[in-house]
Design a protein around this motif. Structure first.
Motif, short mmCIF file in Angstrom:
data_model
loop_
_atom_site.label_atom_id
_atom_site.label_comp_id
_atom_site.label_asym_id
_atom_site.label_seq_id
_atom_site.Cartn_x
_atom_site.Cartn_y
_atom_site.Cartn_z
N CYS A 175 37.75 43.46 44.21
CA CYS A 175 38.21 43.43 42.84
C CYS A 175 37.04 43.33 42.05
O CYS A 175 36.24 43.19 42.25
CB CYS A 175 39.25 42.48 42.60
SG CYS A 175 38.40 41.18 42.31
N CYS A 218 35.22 39.83 41.77
CA CYS A 218 34.43 39.50 43.05
C CYS A 218 33.06 40.54 43.08
O CYS A 218 32.27 40.23 43.87
CB CYS A 218 34.98 39.79 44.18
SG CYS A 218 36.42 38.51 44.39
N CYS A 278 38.89 37.62 47.31
CA CYS A 278 39.47 36.37 46.86
C CYS A 278 40.85 36.33 47.18
O CYS A 278 41.47 35.30 46.86
CB CYS A 278 39.45 36.48 45.21
SG CYS A 278 40.03 37.73 44.50
N CYS A 321 42.44 42.12 46.68
CA CYS A 321 41.00 41.83 47.20
C CYS A 321 40.73 41.05 48.26
O CYS A 321 41.24 40.01 48.45
CB CYS A 321 40.48 41.20 45.91
SG CYS A 321 38.81 40.65 46.11
ZN LIG Z 1 38.58 39.54 44.14
#
Ligand SMILES: [Zn+2]
Ligand SMILES: [Mn+2]
Ligand SMILES: [Mn+2]
Ligand SMILES: [Zn+2]
Lengths: 140, 140
Positions: B135, B138, B102, B99
């Motif tokens: 992801c 998020c 994050c 991701c």
């Molecule tokens: Zn993420």
DNA sequence: GTAACTTTGCAATACTGTTGCACAATCTTT
DNA sequence: AAAGATTGTGCAACAGTATTGCAAAGTTAC
């Protein structure tokens, strides 16, 4: 010689990169070697060029889609020229091959990275697909 | 507590790894976090454990197919537990997802790395396929 | 020609991974 | 249980790659 420099200059200018001597040389190295090269490998091909200058040259190239980078897991990022029409978008992504014998990394430009269906909620931006094995030269 | 240590010990011994305190702890960290962790991230989860000890613990784990490593391009190799039956052979390979928001890297264990037809003369040993994007956490 | 902007070289630093070595812990043999 | 052999750990040092600050050199715009 003049013709070649002219060709390089064109490639650089098409990407809005001012064709300095340094950039012509780095482009030329990437063009002549038909494989992906690390910063260190590029540095080796010159007598007296500073690493940070090459580093920033590569960054400029990459920011302007003249080259793409490959992380093949060897510890050093490698760089290879993009095709003329490349914009480093998902459709331009291809698989790379790292030979575990000779250590060379090659673009498999006719093998696009397959589009995968991601789990619910995940979105795709980019991908890095490196296959490791023995290359056709080392296989012989 | 006893039961958990017993479970961990079993997993270690099945891989012929002697269950020292250090190894139990590192296994536990990898087991509890449901994502791939870097050496540095694992180190952070302890008060006073030496990095080189964790490094060598991870090496032992990987040599014995208890964990696999992922190079997601962030600069630090990450590690995640293997499935019980895993032997890190081509059929065990799966896609990983990084991701970009994050920074977490996850195993997509139900997404095997697709088998590609390599050019003539190239042979397959292993592969690293990392997809980058946002992801599901998020994305919300 | 001068000022503004860009590029380069040098040196220093950050970050990750890796190793040598001595001591501690554990296992094996007697 | 003691002695010796093997394995694991902590510390410190080092290696390899990537990155940045800064000043000088080069280029462009006016
Ligand atoms: Zn993420
Ligand atoms: Mn390529
Ligand atoms: Mn995984
Ligand atoms: Zn090869």
């Amino acid at each position: 010689m003049k013709a070649m420099n002219q060709k390089i200059d064109n490639r650089l200018e098409l990407r809005n990169i001012r064709p300095t001597a340094m950039r012509q040389l780095v482009y030329d190295v990437l063009d002549k070697n038909k494989k992906a090269l690390s910063l260190y490998e590029i540095e080796q091909q010159f007598e007296d060029v500073d690493r940070s200058t090459i580093f920033r040259t590569l960054k400029t190239f990459q920011d302007n889609y003249l080259i793409h980078s490959i992380d093949d897991g060897t510890g050093a990022v490698k760089y290879a020229l993009c095709d003329e029409e490349c914009t480093c978008q998902p459709d331009d992504l291809h698989i790379h091959f790292l030979c575990t014998k000779c250590g060379q990394t090659n673009c498999l430009k006719n093998m696009p990275v397959p589009k995968m269906d991601l789990p619910q909620g995940f979105s795709f931006e980019s991908a890095n697909f490196v296959i490791k094995g023995i290359c056709s030269i080392c296989r012989k």
